[in-house]
Design a protein around this motif. Structure first.
Motif, mmCIF file in Angstrom:
data_model
loop_
_atom_site.group_PDB
_atom_site.id
_atom_site.type_symbol
_atom_site.label_atom_id
_atom_site.label_comp_id
_atom_site.label_asym_id
_atom_site.label_seq_id
_atom_site.Cartn_x
_atom_site.Cartn_y
_atom_site.Cartn_z
ATOM 1 N N LEU A 82 -31.720 11.518 -30.659
ATOM 2 C CA LEU A 82 -31.212 11.442 -32.034
ATOM 3 C C LEU A 82 -31.593 10.110 -32.667
ATOM 4 C CD1 LEU A 82 -27.678 13.065 -31.776
ATOM 5 C CD2 LEU A 82 -29.682 13.963 -32.980
ATOM 6 N N GLU A 83 -31.487 9.029 -31.903
ATOM 7 C CA GLU A 83 -31.903 7.713 -32.397
ATOM 8 C C GLU A 83 -33.405 7.704 -32.682
ATOM 9 O OE1 GLU A 83 -32.342 3.799 -33.564
ATOM 10 O OE2 GLU A 83 -30.551 5.038 -33.499
ATOM 11 N N THR A 84 -34.176 8.317 -31.799
ATOM 12 C CA THR A 84 -35.625 8.400 -32.002
ATOM 13 C C THR A 84 -35.932 9.183 -33.271
ATOM 14 O OG1 THR A 84 -36.037 8.244 -29.622
ATOM 15 C CG2 THR A 84 -37.783 9.229 -30.969
ATOM 16 N N GLY A 85 -35.240 10.310 -33.461
ATOM 17 C CA GLY A 85 -35.434 11.111 -34.667
ATOM 18 C C GLY A 85 -35.102 10.325 -35.924
ATOM 19 N N SER A 86 -34.021 9.551 -35.880
ATOM 20 C CA SER A 86 -33.638 8.732 -37.035
ATOM 21 C C SER A 86 -34.703 7.698 -37.352
ATOM 22 C CB SER A 86 -32.310 8.031 -36.771
ATOM 23 O OG SER A 86 -31.272 8.959 -36.686
ATOM 24 N N ARG A 87 -35.241 7.088 -36.332
ATOM 25 C CA ARG A 87 -36.297 6.085 -36.549
ATOM 26 C C ARG A 87 -37.545 6.729 -37.143
ATOM 27 N NH1 ARG A 87 -36.313 1.065 -33.917
ATOM 28 N NH2 ARG A 87 -34.284 0.567 -33.053
ATOM 29 N N TYR B 2 -41.305 7.444 -41.433
ATOM 30 C CA TYR B 2 -42.272 8.389 -41.997
ATOM 31 C C TYR B 2 -41.775 9.097 -43.255
ATOM 32 C CZ TYR B 2 -45.278 7.515 -38.071
ATOM 33 O OH TYR B 2 -46.107 6.900 -37.165
ATOM 34 N N GLY B 3 -40.537 8.826 -43.662
ATOM 35 C CA GLY B 3 -40.021 9.393 -44.898
ATOM 36 C C GLY B 3 -39.843 10.894 -44.870
ATOM 37 N N ILE B 4 -39.433 11.430 -43.733
ATOM 38 C CA ILE B 4 -39.200 12.861 -43.599
ATOM 39 C C ILE B 4 -37.775 13.087 -43.118
ATOM 40 C CG2 ILE B 4 -41.619 13.460 -43.158
ATOM 41 C CD1 ILE B 4 -40.938 13.573 -40.154
ATOM 42 N N SER B 5 -37.347 14.341 -43.143
ATOM 43 C CA SER B 5 -36.026 14.706 -42.647
ATOM 44 C C SER B 5 -36.198 15.766 -41.567
ATOM 45 C CB SER B 5 -35.170 15.246 -43.796
ATOM 46 O OG SER B 5 -33.899 15.610 -43.320
ATOM 47 N N LEU B 6 -35.713 15.463 -40.365
ATOM 48 C CA LEU B 6 -35.821 16.396 -39.235
ATOM 49 C C LEU B 6 -34.485 17.089 -39.021
ATOM 50 C CD1 LEU B 6 -37.710 14.042 -36.749
ATOM 51 C CD2 LEU B 6 -38.694 15.874 -38.139
ATOM 52 N N GLU C 197 -31.566 18.650 -37.024
ATOM 53 C CA GLU C 197 -31.053 18.313 -35.692
ATOM 54 C C GLU C 197 -31.317 19.413 -34.673
ATOM 55 O OE1 GLU C 197 -27.091 16.719 -35.361
ATOM 56 O OE2 GLU C 197 -27.365 15.538 -37.174
ATOM 57 N N ASP C 198 -31.217 20.676 -35.091
ATOM 58 C CA ASP C 198 -31.492 21.779 -34.162
ATOM 59 C C ASP C 198 -32.962 21.800 -33.751
ATOM 60 O OD1 ASP C 198 -28.845 22.651 -34.111
ATOM 61 O OD2 ASP C 198 -29.149 24.007 -35.816
ATOM 62 N N ALA C 199 -33.852 21.584 -34.720
ATOM 63 C CA ALA C 199 -35.283 21.558 -34.413
ATOM 64 C C ALA C 199 -35.599 20.375 -33.505
ATOM 65 C CB ALA C 199 -36.103 21.486 -35.697
ATOM 66 N N LEU C 200 -34.948 19.250 -33.756
ATOM 67 C CA LEU C 200 -35.142 18.072 -32.913
ATOM 68 C C LEU C 200 -34.679 18.363 -31.486
ATOM 69 C CD1 LEU C 200 -36.029 15.106 -32.796
ATOM 70 C CD2 LEU C 200 -33.726 14.481 -33.491
ATOM 71 N N ALA C 201 -33.539 19.015 -31.347
ATOM 72 C CA ALA C 201 -33.017 19.355 -30.024
ATOM 73 C C ALA C 201 -33.918 20.360 -29.303
ATOM 74 C CB ALA C 201 -31.603 19.911 -30.144
ATOM 75 N N ASP C 202 -34.571 21.229 -30.064
ATOM 76 C CA ASP C 202 -35.463 22.224 -29.464
ATOM 77 C C ASP C 202 -36.793 21.622 -29.009
ATOM 78 O OD1 ASP C 202 -33.609 24.231 -29.812
ATOM 79 O OD2 ASP C 202 -34.508 24.979 -31.678
ATOM 80 N N ALA C 203 -37.122 20.450 -29.513
ATOM 81 C CA ALA C 203 -38.362 19.770 -29.124
ATOM 82 C C ALA C 203 -38.113 19.079 -27.791
ATOM 83 C CB ALA C 203 -38.796 18.784 -30.204
ATOM 84 N N ASN D 141 -45.486 16.274 -37.218
ATOM 85 C CA ASN D 141 -46.713 16.527 -37.978
ATOM 86 C C ASN D 141 -46.557 17.717 -38.923
ATOM 87 O OD1 ASN D 141 -48.459 14.398 -37.317
ATOM 88 N ND2 ASN D 141 -48.817 15.310 -35.306
ATOM 89 N N SER D 142 -45.770 18.721 -38.534
ATOM 90 C CA SER D 142 -45.550 19.853 -39.445
ATOM 91 C C SER D 142 -44.777 19.398 -40.680
ATOM 92 C CB SER D 142 -44.840 21.006 -38.736
ATOM 93 O OG SER D 142 -43.496 20.674 -38.436
ATOM 94 N N HIS D 143 -43.846 18.480 -40.509
ATOM 95 C CA HIS D 143 -43.105 17.946 -41.654
ATOM 96 C C HIS D 143 -43.998 17.055 -42.516
ATOM 97 C CE1 HIS D 143 -39.534 19.408 -39.626
ATOM 98 N NE2 HIS D 143 -38.846 19.126 -40.706
#
Length: 87
Positions: A46-51, A56-60, A62-68, A79-81
């Motif tokens: 989650l910290e990595t996703g926030s960074r 990169y100015g995107i919004s991930l 949380e479910d997609a992040l957890a699935d990665a 890259n898709s975002h």
């Protein structure tokens, strides 16, 4: 910051945000390794996703992040975002 997110970008962000487990060699081929095998639990991701979002100015989502579950999957997600934002 490049227009494409790479495994090297992810390694840098992992080191900066969550540090590294001394038993894990992030310099090796980690693309297909599960994050748990690399010593990164959900809070670290989650910290990595926030960074990544801030840098990169995107919004991930949380479910997609957890699935990665692997670095390669997370790089693909970012890259898709980035590609969607560029359109």
């Amino acid at each position: 910051m490049s227009a494409k997110f790479t495994i090297d970008d992810l390694k840098r962000i992992l080191r900066e945000g969550a540090g590294t487990d001394e038993t894990v060699d992030l310099d090796g081929d980690i693309a297909g390794s599960d994050f748990e095998e690399l010593g990164y639990e959900s809070l670290a991701l989650l910290e990595t996703g926030s960074r990544i979002e801030r840098e990169y100015g995107i919004s991930l989502d949380e479910d997609a992040l957890a699935d990665a579950r692997t670095p390669a999957a997370l790089v693909d997600l970012v890259n898709s975002h980035l590609a969607a934002r560029a359109v």
